[in-house]
Write an enzyme that holds these catalytic residues in place. Sequence first.
Site, PDB file in Angstrom:
ATOM      1  N   ASP A 185       0.842  -1.199   0.000  1.00 33.18           N
ATOM      2  CA  ASP A 185       0.000   0.000   0.000  1.00 33.18           C
ATOM      3  C   ASP A 185       0.876   1.247   0.000  1.00 33.18           C
ATOM      4  O   ASP A 185       1.050   1.915   1.026  1.00 33.18           O
ATOM      5  CB  ASP A 185      -0.930  -0.016   1.216  1.00 33.18           C
TER       6      ASP A 185
ATOM      7  N   LYS B 179     -10.097  -6.407  -8.191  1.00 36.00           N
ATOM      8  CA  LYS B 179     -11.538  -6.569  -7.945  1.00 36.00           C
ATOM      9  C   LYS B 179     -12.375  -6.261  -9.188  1.00 36.00           C
ATOM     10  O   LYS B 179     -13.270  -5.419  -9.161  1.00 36.00           O
ATOM     11  CB  LYS B 179     -11.981  -5.677  -6.784  1.00 36.00           C
ATOM     12  N   PHE B 180     -12.115  -6.981 -10.260  1.00 37.25           N
ATOM     13  CA  PHE B 180     -12.840  -6.727 -11.507  1.00 37.25           C
ATOM     14  C   PHE B 180     -14.349  -6.894 -11.312  1.00 37.25           C
ATOM     15  O   PHE B 180     -14.818  -7.857 -10.707  1.00 37.25           O
ATOM     16  CB  PHE B 180     -12.360  -7.676 -12.608  1.00 37.25           C
TER      17      PHE B 180
ATOM     18  N   ILE C  20     -19.276  -6.139 -17.180  1.00 35.89           N
ATOM     19  CA  ILE C  20     -20.013  -7.148 -17.929  1.00 35.89           C
ATOM     20  C   ILE C  20     -19.110  -8.368 -18.125  1.00 35.89           C
ATOM     21  O   ILE C  20     -17.879  -8.253 -18.102  1.00 35.89           O
ATOM     22  CB  ILE C  20     -20.514  -6.596 -19.274  1.00 35.89           C
ATOM     23  N   PRO C  21     -19.697  -9.554 -18.291  1.00 33.45           N
ATOM     24  CA  PRO C  21     -18.894 -10.785 -18.345  1.00 33.45           C
ATOM     25  C   PRO C  21     -17.749 -10.751 -19.344  1.00 33.45           C
ATOM     26  O   PRO C  21     -16.625 -11.177 -19.014  1.00 33.45           O
ATOM     27  CB  PRO C  21     -19.932 -11.856 -18.710  1.00 33.45           C
TER      28      PRO C  21
ATOM     29  N   ARG D 108      -4.999  -7.271  11.842  1.00 36.01           N
ATOM     30  CA  ARG D 108      -4.267  -6.281  12.617  1.00 36.01           C
ATOM     31  C   ARG D 108      -3.527  -6.963  13.764  1.00 36.01           C
ATOM     32  O   ARG D 108      -4.026  -7.942  14.333  1.00 36.01           O
ATOM     33  CB  ARG D 108      -5.222  -5.220  13.178  1.00 36.01           C
TER      34      ARG D 108
ATOM     35  N   GLN E 286     -10.714  -0.255   8.657  1.00 42.78           N
ATOM     36  CA  GLN E 286     -11.285  -1.599   8.623  1.00 42.78           C
ATOM     37  C   GLN E 286     -12.193  -1.771   9.830  1.00 42.78           C
ATOM     38  O   GLN E 286     -11.851  -1.371  10.942  1.00 42.78           O
ATOM     39  CB  GLN E 286     -10.179  -2.658   8.658  1.00 42.78           C
TER      40      GLN E 286
ATOM     41  N   ARG F  94      -0.654  -2.219   6.530  1.00 46.58           N
ATOM     42  CA  ARG F  94      -0.081  -1.161   7.358  1.00 46.58           C
ATOM     43  C   ARG F  94       0.731  -1.635   8.558  1.00 46.58           C
ATOM     44  O   ARG F  94       1.757  -1.024   8.872  1.00 46.58           O
ATOM     45  CB  ARG F  94      -1.199  -0.194   7.786  1.00 46.58           C
TER      46      ARG F  94
END
Length: 229
Positions: A10, A61-62, A65-66, A180, A189, A210
């Site tokens: 990150d 994280k697609f 549409i298919p 964590r 989170q 983190r």
Amino acid sequence: MTPKLIVALDFDNQDNALQLVDKLDPNHCALKVGSELFTLLGPQFVKELVRREFKVFLDLKFHDIPNTVAKACHSAAELGVWMINVHAIGGLRMLQAARESLKTYGKDRPLLIAVTVLTSFEEGELASVGISNTLPEQATHLAMLAREAGLDGVVSSAHEVKIIKQKCGENFITVTPGIRLPNNLKDDQSRVMTPQQAIREGSDFLVIGRPITQASNPHEVVSALLRDL
């Protein structure tokens, strides 16, 4: 053996990301590249991590549409990554299209997992987007949809792992963010657990960002985590 620990890179620049990578061992951890870093640095950065023999989880994280998701998954596989993900809420046809797009890679294909409910969600927030299920109900429902589509597993809070394993089988992979250390704050989170708690719940892979990336000595934190796991 694939490490249980996935370090989330990150960062908002390549120098800081690679400074951390230089301190890590591909035998001890995999790496996660998310939307921020991928948008900034692109496929070449991912290829560099693969060249260094790290297993890379491309966390984009697609959700589309298919046909579009299928092509995106195929493009991700071309980078040599170990794992990619899609949003389960995209539906059965989208999930099946993603799976089919990877068949040509045979045994070398990346793992394909689906995001259930983001760990930033709090109880009650699902109603604001028109979903009447509770968080555990929705996560389990989407996990079962992913299993029906033939995916390898899901991204899920550790709080839902046990029921997902019961419904989808012990071999159905669970990748758990929101991890964590006991002395860390929750940040943004909501549904978090310590590494030891998550493993006891049945999580297969732990995504930790983190607590490692912001540590004064990341290598020491990773070593301590590996000892505990």
